[in-house]
Design a protein around this motif. Structure first.
Motif, PDB file in Angstrom:
ATOM      1  N   PHE A   1      26.676   7.970  28.592  1.00 38.66           N
ATOM      2  CA  PHE A   1      25.029   7.876  28.960  1.00 38.66           C
ATOM      3  C   PHE A   1      24.334   8.242  27.846  1.00 38.66           C
ATOM      4  CE2 PHE A   1      21.466   9.959  30.568  1.00 38.66           C
ATOM      5  CZ  PHE A   1      20.818   8.784  31.027  1.00 38.66           C
ATOM      6  N   VAL A   2      24.482   9.418  26.947  1.00 34.45           N
ATOM      7  CA  VAL A   2      23.896   9.944  26.107  1.00 34.45           C
ATOM      8  C   VAL A   2      23.675   8.668  24.857  1.00 34.45           C
ATOM      9  CG1 VAL A   2      23.605  11.853  24.134  1.00 34.45           C
ATOM     10  CG2 VAL A   2      24.183  12.399  26.503  1.00 34.45           C
ATOM     11  N   GLU A   3      25.011   8.425  24.558  1.00 38.04           N
ATOM     12  CA  GLU A   3      24.908   7.255  23.362  1.00 38.04           C
ATOM     13  C   GLU A   3      23.896   6.122  23.813  1.00 38.04           C
ATOM     14  OE1 GLU A   3      28.157   4.668  20.957  1.00 38.04           O
ATOM     15  OE2 GLU A   3      28.749   6.182  22.222  1.00 38.04           O
ATOM     16  N   TYR A   4      24.104   5.677  25.020  1.00 36.60           N
ATOM     17  CA  TYR A   4      23.522   4.442  25.707  1.00 36.60           C
ATOM     18  C   TYR A   4      21.861   4.682  25.448  1.00 36.60           C
ATOM     19  CZ  TYR A   4      21.804   1.094  29.151  1.00 36.60           C
ATOM     20  OH  TYR A   4      21.293   0.004  29.971  1.00 36.60           O
ATOM     21  N   LEU A   5      21.544   5.814  26.026  1.00 33.85           N
ATOM     22  CA  LEU A   5      20.006   6.036  25.812  1.00 33.85           C
ATOM     23  C   LEU A   5      19.395   6.354  24.617  1.00 33.85           C
ATOM     24  CD1 LEU A   5      17.924   6.745  28.307  1.00 33.85           C
ATOM     25  CD2 LEU A   5      18.406   9.018  27.727  1.00 33.85           C
ATOM     26  N   GLN A   6      20.124   6.660  23.633  1.00 32.57           N
ATOM     27  CA  GLN A   6      20.004   6.796  22.419  1.00 32.57           C
ATOM     28  C   GLN A   6      19.622   5.644  21.662  1.00 32.57           C
ATOM     29  OE1 GLN A   6      22.011  10.113  20.873  1.00 32.57           O
ATOM     30  NE2 GLN A   6      20.645  11.967  21.908  1.00 32.57           N
ATOM     31  N   ALA A   7      20.669   4.869  21.874  1.00 34.19           N
ATOM     32  CA  ALA A   7      20.870   3.482  21.140  1.00 34.19           C
ATOM     33  C   ALA A   7      19.449   2.656  21.497  1.00 34.19           C
ATOM     34  CB  ALA A   7      22.050   2.930  21.598  1.00 34.19           C
ATOM     35  N   GLU A   8      19.029   2.951  22.531  1.00 34.95           N
ATOM     36  CA  GLU A   8      17.852   1.983  22.854  1.00 34.95           C
ATOM     37  C   GLU A   8      18.356   0.355  23.063  1.00 34.95           C
ATOM     38  OE1 GLU A   8      14.464   3.142  20.934  1.00 34.95           O
ATOM     39  OE2 GLU A   8      14.134   5.041  22.074  1.00 34.95           O
ATOM     40  N   ARG A   9      19.374  -0.025  23.477  1.00 33.89           N
ATOM     41  CA  ARG A   9      19.965  -1.355  23.767  1.00 33.89           C
ATOM     42  C   ARG A   9      20.220  -1.580  25.056  1.00 33.89           C
ATOM     43  NH1 ARG A   9      22.607  -0.261  18.533  1.00 33.89           N
ATOM     44  NH2 ARG A   9      24.651   0.203  19.617  1.00 33.89           N
ATOM     45  N   PHE A  10      19.279  -1.974  25.796  1.00 31.66           N
ATOM     46  CA  PHE A  10      19.116  -2.071  27.168  1.00 31.66           C
ATOM     47  C   PHE A  10      19.427  -3.273  27.682  1.00 31.66           C
ATOM     48  CE2 PHE A  10      16.043   1.818  26.396  1.00 31.66           C
ATOM     49  CZ  PHE A  10      17.157   2.696  26.393  1.00 31.66           C
ATOM     50  N   ASP A  11      19.726  -4.295  26.963  1.00 33.89           N
ATOM     51  CA  ASP A  11      20.332  -5.682  27.495  1.00 33.89           C
ATOM     52  C   ASP A  11      21.393  -5.413  28.722  1.00 33.89           C
ATOM     53  OD1 ASP A  11      18.351  -6.648  25.903  1.00 33.89           O
ATOM     54  OD2 ASP A  11      19.809  -7.161  24.310  1.00 33.89           O
ATOM     55  N   GLU A  12      22.384  -4.578  28.544  1.00 37.21           N
ATOM     56  CA  GLU A  12      23.387  -4.405  29.627  1.00 37.21           C
ATOM     57  C   GLU A  12      23.393  -3.028  29.862  1.00 37.21           C
ATOM     58  OE1 GLU A  12      26.839  -5.690  27.757  1.00 37.21           O
ATOM     59  OE2 GLU A  12      26.239  -7.796  27.515  1.00 37.21           O
ATOM     60  N   GLY A  13      24.305  -2.709  31.112  1.00 38.24           N
ATOM     61  CA  GLY A  13      24.213  -1.232  31.523  1.00 38.24           C
ATOM     62  C   GLY A  13      25.334  -0.738  30.888  1.00 38.24           C
ATOM     63  N   VAL A  14      25.621   0.388  31.357  1.00 37.92           N
ATOM     64  CA  VAL A  14      26.805   1.246  30.816  1.00 37.92           C
ATOM     65  C   VAL A  14      27.384   1.895  32.215  1.00 37.92           C
ATOM     66  CG1 VAL A  14      25.291   3.289  30.544  1.00 37.92           C
ATOM     67  CG2 VAL A  14      27.608   3.195  29.521  1.00 37.92           C
ATOM     68  N   SER A  15      28.692   2.051  32.136  1.00 39.90           N
ATOM     69  CA  SER A  15      29.485   2.738  33.282  1.00 39.90           C
ATOM     70  C   SER A  15      30.266   3.944  32.914  1.00 39.90           C
ATOM     71  CB  SER A  15      30.331   1.769  33.758  1.00 39.90           C
ATOM     72  OG  SER A  15      29.929   0.521  34.312  1.00 39.90           O
ATOM     73  N   PHE A  16      30.192   4.984  33.715  1.00 39.08           N
ATOM     74  CA  PHE A  16      30.798   6.282  33.324  1.00 39.08           C
ATOM     75  C   PHE A  16      31.143   6.854  34.679  1.00 39.08           C
ATOM     76  CE2 PHE A  16      26.447   6.709  32.808  1.00 39.08           C
ATOM     77  CZ  PHE A  16      25.932   7.934  33.508  1.00 39.08           C
ATOM     78  N   PRO A  17      31.923   8.058  34.620  1.00 41.82           N
ATOM     79  CA  PRO A  17      32.293   8.786  35.741  1.00 41.82           C
ATOM     80  C   PRO A  17      30.976   9.680  36.044  1.00 41.82           C
ATOM     81  CG  PRO A  17      34.050   8.940  34.357  1.00 41.82           C
ATOM     82  CD  PRO A  17      33.221   8.277  33.569  1.00 41.82           C
ATOM     83  N   SER A  18      30.834  10.293  37.186  1.00 45.19           N
ATOM     84  CA  SER A  18      29.845  10.964  37.484  1.00 45.19           C
ATOM     85  C   SER A  18      29.882  12.441  36.957  1.00 45.19           C
ATOM     86  CB  SER A  18      29.362  10.982  38.940  1.00 45.19           C
ATOM     87  OG  SER A  18      30.600  11.532  39.736  1.00 45.19           O
ATOM     88  N   PRO A  19      29.206  13.304  36.803  1.00 46.49           N
ATOM     89  CA  PRO A  19      29.277  14.508  36.315  1.00 46.49           C
ATOM     90  C   PRO A  19      30.526  15.387  37.106  1.00 46.49           C
ATOM     91  CG  PRO A  19      27.167  14.244  36.264  1.00 46.49           C
ATOM     92  CD  PRO A  19      27.580  13.103  37.143  1.00 46.49           C
ATOM     93  N   ARG A  20      30.487  15.304  38.331  1.00 50.35           N
ATOM     94  CA  ARG A  20      31.644  15.973  39.019  1.00 50.35           C
ATOM     95  C   ARG A  20      32.770  15.210  39.186  1.00 50.35           C
ATOM     96  NH1 ARG A  20      27.501  17.559  44.240  1.00 50.35           N
ATOM     97  NH2 ARG A  20      26.152  18.996  42.954  1.00 50.35           N
ATOM     98  N   GLY A  21      32.926  13.806  38.724  1.00 51.32           N
ATOM     99  CA  GLY A  21      34.201  13.043  38.562  1.00 51.32           C
ATOM    100  C   GLY A  21      34.341  12.337  39.730  1.00 51.32           C
ATOM    101  N   GLU A  22      33.730  12.625  40.851  1.00 49.82           N
ATOM    102  CA  GLU A  22      34.258  12.007  42.371  1.00 49.82           C
ATOM    103  C   GLU A  22      33.838  10.527  42.376  1.00 49.82           C
ATOM    104  OE1 GLU A  22      30.046  13.447  43.008  1.00 49.82           O
ATOM    105  OE2 GLU A  22      31.798  13.877  41.871  1.00 49.82           O
ATOM    106  N   ALA A  23      33.019   9.966  41.369  1.00 47.91           N
ATOM    107  CA  ALA A  23      32.370   8.697  41.612  1.00 47.91           C
ATOM    108  C   ALA A  23      32.243   8.091  40.135  1.00 47.91           C
ATOM    109  CB  ALA A  23      31.304   8.619  42.270  1.00 47.91           C
ATOM    110  N   MET A  24      32.381   6.685  40.231  1.00 47.62           N
ATOM    111  CA  MET A  24      32.183   5.812  39.071  1.00 47.62           C
ATOM    112  C   MET A  24      30.512   5.306  39.269  1.00 47.62           C
ATOM    113  SD  MET A  24      33.046   4.779  36.000  1.00 47.62           S
ATOM    114  CE  MET A  24      34.797   5.222  36.047  1.00 47.62           C
ATOM    115  N   LEU A  25      29.849   5.330  38.131  1.00 44.72           N
ATOM    116  CA  LEU A  25      28.424   5.207  38.200  1.00 44.72           C
ATOM    117  C   LEU A  25      28.149   4.104  37.241  1.00 44.72           C
ATOM    118  CD1 LEU A  25      26.624   8.634  38.033  1.00 44.72           C
ATOM    119  CD2 LEU A  25      27.208   7.301  40.097  1.00 44.72           C
ATOM    120  N   SER A  26      27.494   3.058  37.664  1.00 40.94           N
ATOM    121  CA  SER A  26      26.667   1.953  36.703  1.00 40.94           C
ATOM    122  C   SER A  26      25.152   2.434  36.455  1.00 40.94           C
ATOM    123  CB  SER A  26      26.724   0.777  37.461  1.00 40.94           C
ATOM    124  OG  SER A  26      26.495  -0.386  36.662  1.00 40.94           O
TER     125      SER A  26
END
Length: 419
Positions: A129-154
């Motif tokens: 998420f940090v890399e995606y936000l700082q790169a400022e290339r928002f044509d596509e989304g990014v997926s990663f586990p939630s901070p608590r690890g119980e879900a996958m977020l897009s």
């Protein structure tokens, strides 16, 4: 004193009085405007100043109404966004949180009040998420586990305004799990079909290239027939599972006699087992089940055939039907097989899941039997319960709700099965 002088003095005095009154009225109007105007009515003044005060008051009242309407629309809009199933974060030019809805707070583990005006990368530390936000290339989304690890977020970011950002989050855990199950299903089906096809291809080459004796040819043909039956059973189970999964839930308006159902199961069990086990069927008191007869037979028979398949020769398999005191019906299959380790039990109803894949293939199982049982039972509002002790055997129970069970022979409820 001349008349002209008197008139002049009177005029001057009148002008002074008028000016003084005007000044006092202006002071009243100024004090009203300085007090905020909205809390009190305009002062009752004569002439132009009174009209000015009334017009200002009307304008202020109208402005208050418009402001209240705007505030109500904004509150309604924010309430709707807050109820959205998608998470929403509003970031300023420095990526500080300006607003968070409840869904986003749950996704990222944030506090709606406490975390406002905090830099979002200090709160959500996922490297993706940090890399995606700082790169400022928002044509596509990014997926990663939630901070608590119980879900996958897009997560998707949409820039707006003057360097502001709208962050949208979505919980894709179920979708990811479904996609993974679909990929695993395709891979498993491909593997299950490829294995017997490979064996058949080898036998065909053997028949074509080698001179075989009559007994050798018969042995090869028997093995080919075995692999063909294996593929046929797999396709049959796949079609049955697809039909069950895609069909609507059956209504309890078609009744099946349990005694007849169990008689069919006993005939099938005796024919397939060939006296390798001590098989016993206990039918209990007469009863009927509301649902689809073919599906109920499939569920019950899969439990019995699995028990026979995975119980060593000479072991005991018992199938029992009973109506419990609360009116629910229970079909129980007990075996003296090798049993199942506790960690495998939650996954037994997954398609193609096998505790021991090599042993399952030797016994002719497709890996779909318990998946079919689970779906049939769920469609009939029931429950599949599994208990097993390694080295002692297993107990599989199908419990059906009372509204799908009625006691007594079929004839006592009327003629025919559709009531």
């Amino acid at each position: 004193m001349t008349i002209a002088l008197v008139l002049s003095l009177l005029l001057a005095f009148g002008a002074t009085v008028a000016a003084s009154q005007m000044w006092r009225r202006q002071r009243v109007l100024l004090r009203w405007t300085a007090s905020g105007m909205g809390d009190k009515d305009a002062p009752d003044l004569p002439g132009t100043l009174g009209e000015i005060g009334e017009r200002v008051e009307r304008a202020l009242r109208a402005a208050d109404v418009r402001q209240a309407e705007h505030a109500h629309r904004l509150a309604t809009f924010l309430t709707a966004i807050d109820a959205s199933p998608n998470g929403i974060l509003l970031l300023d030019a420095q990526d500080q949180l300006q607003w968070i809805n409840q869904t986003a707070a749950g996704h990222f583990g944030l506090d709606v009040q406490r975390d406002r005006d905090q830099r979002v990368t200090n709160l959500v530390r996922s490297p993706a998420f940090v890399e995606y936000l700082q790169a400022e290339r928002f044509d596509e989304g990014v997926s990663f586990p939630s901070p608590r690890g119980e879900a996958m977020l897009s997560v998707t970011v949409r820039p707006y305004g003057d360097a502001l950002k709208l962050v949208l989050s979505q919980d894709i855990t179920v979708r990811e799990r479904s996609d993974r199950m679909r990929r695993d299903f395709v891979a498993n089906v491909s593997h299950e079909i490829r294995s017997p096809l490979t064996v058949l291809a080898g036998f065909i080459e053997t028949l074509a290239d080698l001179p075989l004796t009559g007994s050798e040819r018969q042995r090869v043909l028997a093995l080919m027939r075995q692999q063909t039956d294996r593929m046929r059973n797999l396709v049959t189970d796949l079609l049955a599972l697809a039909q069950i999964e895609g069909a609507p839930r059956p209504l309890p308006d078609t009744w099946t006699d349990v005694g007849e159902l169990l008689a069919q199961i006993e005939i099938s069990a005796r024919a397939s087992d060939r006296d390798q086990h001590h098989f016993e069927l206990q039918s209990g008191s007469p009863a009927q089940l509301g649902g689809i007869e073919s599906e109920l037979f499939s569920a019950f028979w899969n439990l019995v055939s699995n028990a026979l398949r995975y119980t060593p020769a000479g072991g005991r398999v018992t199938a029992q039907w009973s109506v419990r005191p609360d009116g629910t019906g229970e079909f129980r299959v007990t075996d003296t097989g090798t049993g199942i380790e506790r960690e495998h039990i939650p996954r037994l109803t997954e398609r193609f899941y096998r505790v021991d894949s090599s042993r399952s293939r030797e016994t002719g199982g497709t890996g779909l039997g318990l998946a079919i049982v689970k779906h049939v039972v769920q469609r009939h509002d029931g429950e599949l319960l599994i208990d097993s002790v390694p080295g002692k055997g297993s107990v599989f129970r199908v419990v059906l709700p009372a509204f799908r069970v009625r006691e007594g022979p079929l004839g006592m409820w009327g003629i025919g099965r559709n009531l």
